[in-house]
Design an enzyme around this catalytic site. Structure first.
Site, mmCIF file in Angstrom:
data_model
loop_
_atom_site.group_PDB
_atom_site.id
_atom_site.type_symbol
_atom_site.label_atom_id
_atom_site.label_comp_id
_atom_site.label_asym_id
_atom_site.label_seq_id
_atom_site.Cartn_x
_atom_site.Cartn_y
_atom_site.Cartn_z
ATOM 1 C CG ASP A 215 49.822 7.672 34.417
ATOM 2 O OD1 ASP A 215 49.686 8.711 33.745
ATOM 3 O OD2 ASP A 215 50.492 6.696 34.026
ATOM 4 C CG ASN B 7 59.200 20.582 24.974
ATOM 5 O OD1 ASN B 7 58.864 20.939 23.852
ATOM 6 N ND2 ASN B 7 59.582 19.347 25.243
ATOM 7 C CG ASP C 283 55.472 16.728 26.291
ATOM 8 O OD1 ASP C 283 54.360 16.581 25.767
ATOM 9 O OD2 ASP C 283 56.370 17.445 25.819
ATOM 10 C CE1 TYR D 124 61.640 22.127 30.775
ATOM 11 C CE2 TYR D 124 59.660 23.440 30.959
ATOM 12 C CZ TYR D 124 60.597 22.800 30.179
ATOM 13 O OH TYR D 124 60.499 22.846 28.800
#
Ligand code: ADP
Length: 171
Positions: A10, A24, A34, A126
Site C-alpha cells: 500500500d 487527477n 488519491d 484511468y
C-alpha cells in the site's frame, strides 16, 4: 545508479522520502491511490493542494506534470502529485505517462528526496493496461537522469506485481 524494485503493498504505508500520488487534475482528491493518500494523510495535504489551485494551478495540474506537497500524517515526508493520462485505444498517450514518472523524479530531485515510491500510474480508474503501464514505468525510470537512490514500485495486487517484475527482468 538508481536501485529499482517492485513490491506488493500500500503506497500510503511506505517509509520513503516521497510517495507519488496518481492524482487527477483538480488536485482535490478522488478514488484509488488519491483517496487513500488523502484519507490516511489527513487534511493538511488537501489544504496544500487547495493552495496550489489558488496560486500556480488555477486551471488544475496538467496531465504529465508533477507537484509536491507535505505528506501530512503519512510516514513519507512529501507527496508528489502527478496526473496520468486516461487510456485511449485510438490515441497514443504513452509520452504523457512517461512524463509523469520523469517529472515526479525531477520534483523529487528538487526536494532532495532520495527514496521515492510510485504506484502504477493510470492503471486503475484511468484504464491503462497493466503490462504496458509497467513497461513504460520501468523504461522511463531506468532512463531518467536523477539523484534518487531508490525507486520502489508499490503494487496493490499480484497481477500488477507480476507485470512490474516481468518489466524489471527485461534488459
Ligand atoms: P489512475 O486514476 O491513475 O488510474 P488509481 O488510483 O485509480 O489511478 O489506480 C492506480 C493503480 O494504483 C491501480 O493499479 C490501483 O490498483 C492501485 N492502487 C489503488 N490503491 C492503492 C494503494 N493504496 N497503494 C498502491 N496502489 C494502489
Amino acid at each position: 545508479m538508481t536501485r529499482i524494485e517492485a513490491v506488493r503493498g500500500d503506497i500510503t504505508e511506505q517509509h520513503v522520502d516521497a510517495v507519488v500520488n496518481a492524482a487527477n487534475s483538480s488536485l482535490l482528491g478522488g478514488g484509488g491511490v488519491d483517496g487513500a493518500i488523502h484519507r490516511k494523510g489527513g487534511p493538511e495535504i488537501l489544504s496544500a493542494c487547495r493552495d496550489l489551485r489558488a496560486s500556480r494551478y488555477g486551471k488544475g495540474l496538467p496531465t504529465g506534470q508533477a507537484v509536491a506537497t507535505t505528506a501530512g500524517r503519512l510516514p513519507a515526508r512529501w507527496v508528489i502529485h502527478t496526473v496520468g493520462p486516461v487510456w485511449s485505444a485510438t490515441e497514443d498517450r504513452s509520452a504523457l505517462l512517461a512524463s509523469c514518472y520523469r517529472e515526479s523524479l525531477r520534483v523529487a530531485d528538487e526536494l532532495g528526496a532520495r527514496t521515492v515510491a510510485f504506484p502504477a500510474i493510470s492503471t486503475g480508474i484511468y484504464g491503462w493496461p497493466m503490462d504496458d503501464g509497467a513497461r513504460i514505468a520501468v523504461e522511463t525510470v531506468r532512463a531518467a537522469d536523477t539523484a534518487v537512490d531508490e525507486v520502489r514500485f508499490v503494487l496493490f495486487d499480484d497481477r500488477a506485481l507480476t507485470e512490474f517484475t516481468a518489466a524489471l527482468s527485461t534488459s
